[in-house]
Design a protein around this motif. Structure first.
Motif, PDB file in Angstrom:
ATOM      1  N   TYR A 218       0.835  -1.197   0.000  1.00  0.00           N
ATOM      2  CA  TYR A 218       0.000   0.000   0.000  1.00  0.00           C
ATOM      3  C   TYR A 218       0.871   1.249   0.000  1.00  0.00           C
ATOM      4  CZ  TYR A 218      -3.649  -3.300   1.345  1.00  0.00           C
ATOM      5  OH  TYR A 218      -4.519  -4.366   1.378  1.00  0.00           O
ATOM      6  N   ASP A 219       0.341   2.342  -0.550  1.00  0.00           N
ATOM      7  CA  ASP A 219       1.038   3.624  -0.568  1.00  0.00           C
ATOM      8  C   ASP A 219       0.685   4.389   0.695  1.00  0.00           C
ATOM      9  OD1 ASP A 219       2.239   3.206  -3.047  1.00  0.00           O
ATOM     10  OD2 ASP A 219       0.464   3.916  -4.123  1.00  0.00           O
ATOM     11  N   GLY A 220       1.676   4.594   1.549  1.00  0.00           N
ATOM     12  CA  GLY A 220       1.438   5.302   2.797  1.00  0.00           C
ATOM     13  C   GLY A 220       1.831   6.768   2.705  1.00  0.00           C
ATOM     14  N   ARG A 221       1.235   7.577   3.577  1.00  0.00           N
ATOM     15  CA  ARG A 221       1.546   9.007   3.639  1.00  0.00           C
ATOM     16  C   ARG A 221       1.333   9.502   5.059  1.00  0.00           C
ATOM     17  NH1 ARG A 221      -3.424   8.352   1.370  1.00  0.00           N
ATOM     18  NH2 ARG A 221      -5.177   9.453   2.342  1.00  0.00           N
ATOM     19  N   ILE A 222       2.051  10.541   5.426  1.00  0.00           N
ATOM     20  CA  ILE A 222       1.851  11.195   6.715  1.00  0.00           C
ATOM     21  C   ILE A 222       0.655  12.125   6.595  1.00  0.00           C
ATOM     22  CG2 ILE A 222       2.862  12.811   8.375  1.00  0.00           C
ATOM     23  CD1 ILE A 222       5.591  11.580   7.742  1.00  0.00           C
ATOM     24  N   ASN A 223      -0.317  11.962   7.499  1.00  0.00           N
ATOM     25  CA  ASN A 223      -1.616  12.637   7.321  1.00  0.00           C
ATOM     26  C   ASN A 223      -1.717  13.926   8.137  1.00  0.00           C
ATOM     27  OD1 ASN A 223      -1.618  11.145   9.727  1.00  0.00           O
ATOM     28  ND2 ASN A 223      -3.842  11.050   9.773  1.00  0.00           N
ATOM     29  N   GLU A 224      -1.009  14.933   7.704  1.00  0.00           N
ATOM     30  CA  GLU A 224      -0.960  16.185   8.457  1.00  0.00           C
ATOM     31  C   GLU A 224      -2.316  16.863   8.565  1.00  0.00           C
ATOM     32  OE1 GLU A 224       1.815  20.196   8.721  1.00  0.00           O
ATOM     33  OE2 GLU A 224       1.732  19.065   6.853  1.00  0.00           O
ATOM     34  N   ILE A 225      -3.165  16.783   7.525  1.00  0.00           N
ATOM     35  CA  ILE A 225      -4.478  17.441   7.578  1.00  0.00           C
ATOM     36  C   ILE A 225      -5.618  16.448   7.376  1.00  0.00           C
ATOM     37  CG2 ILE A 225      -3.623  19.716   6.892  1.00  0.00           C
ATOM     38  CD1 ILE A 225      -4.562  19.136   4.054  1.00  0.00           C
ATOM     39  N   GLU A 226      -5.352  15.171   7.655  1.00  0.00           N
ATOM     40  CA  GLU A 226      -6.392  14.150   7.609  1.00  0.00           C
ATOM     41  C   GLU A 226      -6.593  13.564   8.998  1.00  0.00           C
ATOM     42  OE1 GLU A 226      -6.194  11.638   3.824  1.00  0.00           O
ATOM     43  OE2 GLU A 226      -4.140  12.348   4.044  1.00  0.00           O
ATOM     44  N   LYS A 227      -7.709  12.877   9.202  1.00  0.00           N
ATOM     45  CA  LYS A 227      -8.060  12.296  10.497  1.00  0.00           C
ATOM     46  C   LYS A 227      -7.860  13.337  11.594  1.00  0.00           C
ATOM     47  CE  LYS A 227      -7.195   7.547   8.974  1.00  0.00           C
ATOM     48  NZ  LYS A 227      -8.597   7.128   8.897  1.00  0.00           N
ATOM     49  N   ASP A 228      -6.899  13.128  12.526  1.00  0.00           N
ATOM     50  CA  ASP A 228      -6.654  14.109  13.592  1.00  0.00           C
ATOM     51  C   ASP A 228      -5.291  14.775  13.455  1.00  0.00           C
ATOM     52  OD1 ASP A 228      -9.092  13.331  14.594  1.00  0.00           O
ATOM     53  OD2 ASP A 228      -8.261  12.027  16.136  1.00  0.00           O
ATOM     54  N   GLY A 229      -4.624  14.563  12.305  1.00  0.00           N
ATOM     55  CA  GLY A 229      -3.329  15.187  12.084  1.00  0.00           C
ATOM     56  C   GLY A 229      -2.291  14.737  13.100  1.00  0.00           C
ATOM     57  N   LEU A 230      -1.363  15.640  13.410  1.00  0.00           N
ATOM     58  CA  LEU A 230      -0.328  15.359  14.400  1.00  0.00           C
ATOM     59  C   LEU A 230      -0.938  15.498  15.789  1.00  0.00           C
ATOM     60  CD1 LEU A 230       2.688  14.789  15.002  1.00  0.00           C
ATOM     61  CD2 LEU A 230       3.022  17.262  15.082  1.00  0.00           C
ATOM     62  N   VAL A 231      -1.074  14.372  16.481  1.00  0.00           N
ATOM     63  CA  VAL A 231      -1.696  14.329  17.800  1.00  0.00           C
ATOM     64  C   VAL A 231      -0.610  14.318  18.866  1.00  0.00           C
ATOM     65  CG1 VAL A 231      -3.016  12.845  19.380  1.00  0.00           C
ATOM     66  CG2 VAL A 231      -3.808  13.200  17.031  1.00  0.00           C
ATOM     67  N   VAL A 232      -0.845  15.022  19.970  1.00  0.00           N
ATOM     68  CA  VAL A 232       0.047  14.957  21.124  1.00  0.00           C
ATOM     69  C   VAL A 232      -0.796  14.592  22.336  1.00  0.00           C
ATOM     70  CG1 VAL A 232       1.733  16.144  22.564  1.00  0.00           C
ATOM     71  CG2 VAL A 232       1.529  16.740  20.138  1.00  0.00           C
ATOM     72  N   ASN A 233      -0.432  13.510  23.012  1.00  0.00           N
ATOM     73  CA  ASN A 233      -1.103  13.111  24.249  1.00  0.00           C
ATOM     74  C   ASN A 233      -0.231  13.478  25.439  1.00  0.00           C
ATOM     75  OD1 ASN A 233      -3.302  12.068  22.919  1.00  0.00           O
ATOM     76  ND2 ASN A 233      -2.641   9.942  23.060  1.00  0.00           N
ATOM     77  N   HIS A 234      -0.850  14.096  26.431  1.00  0.00           N
ATOM     78  CA  HIS A 234      -0.161  14.492  27.657  1.00  0.00           C
ATOM     79  C   HIS A 234      -0.811  13.718  28.797  1.00  0.00           C
ATOM     80  CE1 HIS A 234       1.284  18.043  30.425  1.00  0.00           C
ATOM     81  NE2 HIS A 234       1.490  16.861  30.971  1.00  0.00           N
ATOM     82  N   TYR A 235      -0.188  12.601  29.158  1.00  0.00           N
ATOM     83  CA  TYR A 235      -0.690  11.784  30.254  1.00  0.00           C
ATOM     84  C   TYR A 235      -0.088  12.291  31.565  1.00  0.00           C
ATOM     85  CZ  TYR A 235      -1.721   8.447  26.481  1.00  0.00           C
ATOM     86  OH  TYR A 235      -2.182   7.848  25.329  1.00  0.00           O
ATOM     87  N   VAL A 236      -0.945  12.569  32.538  1.00  0.00           N
ATOM     88  CA  VAL A 236      -0.468  12.924  33.870  1.00  0.00           C
ATOM     89  C   VAL A 236      -1.551  12.495  34.856  1.00  0.00           C
ATOM     90  CG1 VAL A 236      -1.388  15.282  33.769  1.00  0.00           C
ATOM     91  CG2 VAL A 236       0.513  14.755  35.315  1.00  0.00           C
ATOM     92  N   ARG A 237      -1.133  11.952  35.967  1.00  0.00           N
ATOM     93  CA  ARG A 237      -2.084  11.427  36.947  1.00  0.00           C
ATOM     94  C   ARG A 237      -2.225  12.411  38.097  1.00  0.00           C
ATOM     95  NH1 ARG A 237      -1.596   5.692  40.287  1.00  0.00           N
ATOM     96  NH2 ARG A 237      -3.726   5.730  41.131  1.00  0.00           N
ATOM     97  N   THR A 238      -3.340  13.119  38.117  1.00  0.00           N
ATOM     98  CA  THR A 238      -3.688  14.041  39.193  1.00  0.00           C
ATOM     99  C   THR A 238      -5.187  13.889  39.452  1.00  0.00           C
ATOM    100  OG1 THR A 238      -4.355  15.934  37.825  1.00  0.00           O
ATOM    101  CG2 THR A 238      -1.985  15.667  38.254  1.00  0.00           C
ATOM    102  N   PRO A 239      -5.680  14.427  40.565  1.00  0.00           N
ATOM    103  CA  PRO A 239      -7.117  14.317  40.839  1.00  0.00           C
ATOM    104  C   PRO A 239      -7.997  14.935  39.765  1.00  0.00           C
ATOM    105  CG  PRO A 239      -5.950  14.900  42.846  1.00  0.00           C
ATOM    106  CD  PRO A 239      -4.949  14.990  41.726  1.00  0.00           C
ATOM    107  N   GLU A 240      -7.480  15.924  39.042  1.00  0.00           N
ATOM    108  CA  GLU A 240      -8.283  16.608  38.032  1.00  0.00           C
ATOM    109  C   GLU A 240      -7.791  16.346  36.605  1.00  0.00           C
ATOM    110  OE1 GLU A 240     -10.099  20.590  39.516  1.00  0.00           O
ATOM    111  OE2 GLU A 240      -8.031  20.543  40.265  1.00  0.00           O
ATOM    112  N   SER A 241      -6.958  15.340  36.451  1.00  0.00           N
ATOM    113  CA  SER A 241      -6.539  14.963  35.106  1.00  0.00           C
ATOM    114  C   SER A 241      -7.637  14.141  34.447  1.00  0.00           C
ATOM    115  CB  SER A 241      -5.249  14.140  35.171  1.00  0.00           C
ATOM    116  OG  SER A 241      -4.997  13.506  33.936  1.00  0.00           O
ATOM    117  N   ASN A 242      -7.842  14.364  33.165  1.00  0.00           N
ATOM    118  CA  ASN A 242      -8.805  13.577  32.407  1.00  0.00           C
ATOM    119  C   ASN A 242      -8.130  12.550  31.506  1.00  0.00           C
ATOM    120  OD1 ASN A 242     -11.244  14.860  33.308  1.00  0.00           O
ATOM    121  ND2 ASN A 242     -10.646  16.645  32.092  1.00  0.00           N
TER     122      ASN A 242
END
Length: 272
Positions: free
Chosen positions: A112-136
């Motif tokens: 298959y022909d792959g590509r980096i999807n900068e403006i498709e789906k959710d683009g470049l995603v960054v997840n910030h995981y932190v465990r606090t009482p008010e973290s989601n």
């Protein structure tokens, strides 16, 4: 639980070796050490903090139809815990997506022909995981990345999920877990092997990773994976990961007028 070791952890180069490709094809994942330097990681973190500050000041809650996820850090400050389309707000991040080593990863999707999807789906995603009482956002249950294609009315399309890790994360502090070889299962098992996003239970066959800031992990979108919660609280639990999805199929760019996909509303109800 199995901890990843050589030959999973490999050094970065412009192209993958035959052995690395064979390992990925068999197991569905790779771990590349020191993909970028710690100095580069710090530049990326500063850039993300700038983007976050602008979004918070402007009360942005959605980019191209994709909701942002918010929470509070160990100091009680509001933070963005899930970015979307981050590269559209940063020339530095956009330039990084052109890195020839990232572009070379598309070969893992052949024929298959792959590509980096900068403006498709959710683009470049960054997840910030932190465990606090008010973290989601401190963990993510077992899931594959395939069902969202079905939510959008498409058949499952091959894709890669590529994560650049921005914090040190030894396996003892939680982080990514994968089930090797599950990318080769049939569609029924891809969808229902576990309860998507709801099941957080460790699996005796899972593989974890000793991550250092600057490492890259790559997994097939049909591979079962999860993010284990840190046993620590506050700053020690922090793990930030920048995700570069590499996709196939019809080109489907997003825009400011794009509607919020159903799977985001569904995920918001079940993710913790």
């Amino acid at each position: 639980m199995v901890v990843s070791e050589h030959p999973v952890a490999i050094q970065p180069s412009a192209t993958l070796t035959d052995n690395q490709t064979a390992f990925f094809n068999k197991n569905g994942f790779l771990h590349i050490k020191n993909f970028v330097s710690r100095d580069t990681v710090q530049l990326f973190l500063q850039e993300l903090q700038r983007i976050e500050a602008n979004w918070l000041a402007e009360k942005v809650d959605k980019i191209n139809g994709t909701p942002l996820k918010f929470g509070r850090d160990e100091n009680g400050q509001t933070i963005v815990q899930r970015f979307a389309f981050a590269s559209l707000f940063s020339p530095m991040l956009r330039e990084f997506l052109q890195d020839e080593r990232l572009q070379a990863l598309t070969t893992l999707l052949q024929p298959y022909d792959g590509r980096i999807n900068e403006i498709e789906k959710d683009g470049l995603v960054v997840n910030h995981y932190v465990r606090t009482p008010e973290s989601n956002f401190s963990r993510m249950g077992w899931h594959t990345d395939s069902p969202r294609d079905l939510f959008l009315g498409h058949r499952i399309r091959p894709m890669l999920n590529v994560g650049l890790h921005l914090d040190d994360c030894p396996i003892s502090n939680g982080g990514l877990r994968v089930l090797p070889g599950t990318h080769k299962q049939n569609t029924l098992m891809t969808l229902f092997r576990k309860r998507q996003f709801i099941d957080h239970r460790p699996d005796p066959r899972e593989v974890g990773f000793d991550i250092e800031a600057g490492d890259l992990t790559i997994h097939n979108g049909s591979l079962w994976h999860r993010v284990e919660q840190s046993p620590k609280l506050g700053a020690e639990s922090r793990r930030r990961v920048m995700y570069i999805p590499i996709i196939t199929g019809e080109y489907q760019p997003k825009s400011a007028s794009s509607k919020t996909p159903f799977y985001h509303r569904f995920a918001a109800r079940i993710q913790n």
